[in-house]
Write a protein that holds these residues in place. Sequence first.
Motif, PDB file in Angstrom:
ATOM      1  N   GLU A  70      15.269  42.656   7.235  1.00  0.00           N
ATOM      2  CA  GLU A  70      14.217  41.901   6.557  1.00  0.00           C
ATOM      3  C   GLU A  70      13.513  40.937   7.521  1.00  0.00           C
ATOM      4  O   GLU A  70      12.312  40.728   7.434  1.00  0.00           O
ATOM      5  CB  GLU A  70      14.855  41.120   5.391  1.00  0.00           C
ATOM      6  N   LEU A  71      14.266  40.361   8.457  1.00  0.00           N
ATOM      7  CA  LEU A  71      13.716  39.290   9.300  1.00  0.00           C
ATOM      8  C   LEU A  71      13.196  39.743  10.660  1.00  0.00           C
ATOM      9  O   LEU A  71      12.562  38.958  11.362  1.00  0.00           O
ATOM     10  CB  LEU A  71      14.783  38.206   9.505  1.00  0.00           C
ATOM     11  N   GLU A  72      13.452  40.989  11.031  1.00  0.00           N
ATOM     12  CA  GLU A  72      13.147  41.429  12.403  1.00  0.00           C
ATOM     13  C   GLU A  72      11.704  41.102  12.820  1.00  0.00           C
ATOM     14  O   GLU A  72      11.480  40.488  13.868  1.00  0.00           O
ATOM     15  CB  GLU A  72      13.426  42.933  12.548  1.00  0.00           C
ATOM     16  N   ASP A  73      10.734  41.473  12.005  1.00  0.00           N
ATOM     17  CA  ASP A  73       9.327  41.300  12.395  1.00  0.00           C
ATOM     18  C   ASP A  73       8.944  39.827  12.513  1.00  0.00           C
ATOM     19  O   ASP A  73       8.267  39.417  13.464  1.00  0.00           O
ATOM     20  CB  ASP A  73       8.392  41.980  11.386  1.00  0.00           C
ATOM     21  N   VAL A  74       9.384  39.051  11.549  1.00  0.00           N
ATOM     22  CA  VAL A  74       9.017  37.640  11.536  1.00  0.00           C
ATOM     23  C   VAL A  74       9.682  36.898  12.705  1.00  0.00           C
ATOM     24  O   VAL A  74       9.090  36.001  13.328  1.00  0.00           O
ATOM     25  CB  VAL A  74       9.321  37.037  10.135  1.00  0.00           C
ATOM     26  N   MET A  75      10.886  37.306  13.061  1.00  0.00           N
ATOM     27  CA  MET A  75      11.580  36.666  14.178  1.00  0.00           C
ATOM     28  C   MET A  75      10.886  36.999  15.501  1.00  0.00           C
ATOM     29  O   MET A  75      10.847  36.173  16.413  1.00  0.00           O
ATOM     30  CB  MET A  75      13.047  37.095  14.221  1.00  0.00           C
TER      31      MET A  75
END
Length: 177
Positions: A70-75
């Motif tokens: 879920e967080l890969e892109d935002v991170m």
Amino acid sequence: MVQDSKRMRPNILVTGTPGTGKTTTSAALAESTQFRHISIGDLVREKNLHDGWDDELECHIINEDLVCDELEDVMEQGGNIVDYHGCDFFPERWFDRVVVLQTDNSVLYDRLSKRGYTGAKLTNNIECEIFQVLLEEAKESYPENIVVALKSDTIEDITRNVTTLTDWVRSWQPTPQ
Ligand code: ADP
Ligand code: MN
């Protein structure tokens, strides 16, 4: 795929035993830096990134793979403050700074009691703090030079910690590729 995108803003992980002030500190830091505050607990509830409810520990059984996906892109974009009482399952490359908040045992006991914690839930968390479980976990999971332990007993501690971390964010430079 060519991997040449280095984030232009850092990511910070704020971890520590429940009650040490992660959410309070992260929210204040997000305000002073205009970074995104990501509370993993809230995200897990909102997006159902769990495998049900643990009756004994009285919390969701977090699905670590779903959270990381879920967080890969935002991170990758940077500018994130991640707030969670665990740190060993995030990819090491996500973080430029790992902050471990620490609170005096008697102060923490009062905070958690006020929050309604009793019995095993209360004593487990106090033991977690006494044995510095999160600091050890952070040191095992990230390069030691990015891990910093900060005292969080009083409001003045929060103010000082937010100032220190805001200064660090402002002076941060991306690594040249
Ligand atoms: P966490 O997210 O680590 O569980 P919170 O930020 O929710 O902790 O804080 C738990 C409670 O303790 C809140 O009522 C908060 O106001 C208080 N608190 C947290 N850190 C401090 C501090 N350094 N000084 C005084 N009160 C604090
Ligand atoms: Mn919290």
